[in-house]
Design a protein around this motif. Structure first.
Motif, short mmCIF file in Angstrom:
data_model
loop_
_atom_site.label_atom_id
_atom_site.label_comp_id
_atom_site.label_asym_id
_atom_site.label_seq_id
_atom_site.Cartn_x
_atom_site.Cartn_y
_atom_site.Cartn_z
N ASP A 1 46.79 45.10 30.38
CA ASP A 1 47.94 44.27 30.47
C ASP A 1 48.38 44.13 31.77
O ASP A 1 49.66 43.47 31.93
N LYS A 2 47.77 44.61 32.99
CA LYS A 2 48.49 44.53 34.34
C LYS A 2 47.49 43.40 34.98
O LYS A 2 46.44 43.16 34.49
N GLU A 3 48.28 42.75 35.98
CA GLU A 3 47.41 41.65 36.77
C GLU A 3 47.33 42.18 38.33
O GLU A 3 48.07 43.18 38.69
N GLY A 4 46.39 41.79 38.96
CA GLY A 4 46.25 41.98 40.29
C GLY A 4 45.34 43.07 40.72
O GLY A 4 44.78 43.74 39.82
N GLU B 1 43.10 34.56 40.52
CA GLU B 1 43.06 33.13 39.95
C GLU B 1 43.28 33.14 38.30
O GLU B 1 43.79 32.51 37.79
N ASN B 2 42.65 34.41 37.91
CA ASN B 2 42.59 34.20 36.43
C ASN B 2 43.76 35.23 35.86
O ASN B 2 43.61 35.62 34.52
N LYS B 3 44.58 35.45 36.65
CA LYS B 3 45.66 36.39 36.30
C LYS B 3 45.57 37.66 35.54
O LYS B 3 46.13 37.76 34.52
N THR B 4 44.36 38.55 35.83
CA THR B 4 44.06 39.73 35.26
C THR B 4 44.02 40.92 36.20
O THR B 4 44.41 40.48 37.37
N GLY B 5 43.40 41.68 35.83
CA GLY B 5 43.37 42.95 36.57
C GLY B 5 42.09 43.61 36.90
O GLY B 5 41.16 43.37 36.50
N PHE B 6 42.34 44.44 38.20
CA PHE B 6 41.18 44.93 38.69
C PHE B 6 41.30 46.30 39.23
O PHE B 6 42.37 46.38 40.16
#
Length: 238
Positions: A222-225, A90-95
């Protein structure tokens, strides 16, 4: 790279040392209520979470809501994992979550999957897992042992689950030992009346876990998802 440390115990301190050696900056060390910090007002490239199970979900999702990607090695909170991934997306960040960030352990995972595939139709062999850690480790079995068991279960139709020490015939027994000053040892054994086959990973210090976490943090920037250590390992081995 500007790093936030979530949890400043022995692993947090080891990660700090490795990160500084690799030229990064630790901008905040959070070992208390994360809600008392204004994360969205801080310049943070990535957060590395090695906190405690009760704090992990709040730590991780607070960072996501501030647009900060997270590397988490905290085990024992995974009932909320899917919700955390939703908030990440939802916040377009990475994990990246991993039960173990050691590059050696992640190679060990790949060996475990390959061996499980080779052994799946050999009914005369039964499998068990043993893990040994220091006495301050809070959870048992270790997240790494659970990951090893889950990999075997995915391949071996005769095994439907795992149990700590008192497993049924269709479960993988996991023996957890706690001994002073043991960083982490994992043994996967296949035993028959004729012979035994074992693969073993032995950590000599926390440095491998810390270095892997920092490398993963460098990769996720700098990656998402949602990603995994397999993605990180693949990029290193290309």
């Amino acid at each position: 790279m500007k790093i936030a440390l979530l949890g400043y115990g022995r692993m947090g301190k080891a990660i700090e040392s490795i990160a500084l050696d690799r030229g990064h900056e630790i901008v905040v060390k959070i070992d208390e209520d994360i809600e008392s910090y204004s994360l969205n007002k801080m310049e943070i490239d990535v957060a590395i979470d090695f906190s405690i199970p009760d704090a992990a979900y709040k730590n991780i999702t607070s960072c996501f809501k501030a647009g900060i990607p997270v590397i988490s090695g905290t085990t024992g909170w995974l009932d909320n994992y899917d919700k955390a991934v939703e908030i990440c997306n939802e916040n377009k960040t990475g994990f990246i979550y991993a039960s173990n960030f050691s590059l050696g352990v992640n190679i060990f995972f790949e060996l475990n999957k390959k061996l499980a595939a080779l052994m799946k139709n050999l009914d005369e062999y039964d499998v068990k897992i043993e893990e040994i850690h220091h006495t301050k480790k809070l959870d048992a079995p270790s997240g790494t042992a659970i990951s090893l068991a889950d990999q075997i279960i995915e391949t071996n139709d005769r095994k439907k689950g795992w149990d700590l020490e008192s497993a049924k015939e269709n479960e993988i027994p996991i023996l957890a030992k706690r001994i002073d000053d043991i960083p982490g040892t994992h043994i996967v054994s296949y035993s028959s009346k004729i012979d035994d086959i074992e693969i073993i990973h032995t950590a000599h210090s926390r440095e491998g876990f810390a270095k892997g976490a920092v490398i993963a943090a460098e990769w996720i920037k700098d990656k998402e998802g949602e990603h995994s250590m397999k993605d990180v390992l693949s990029s290193l081995l290309e």
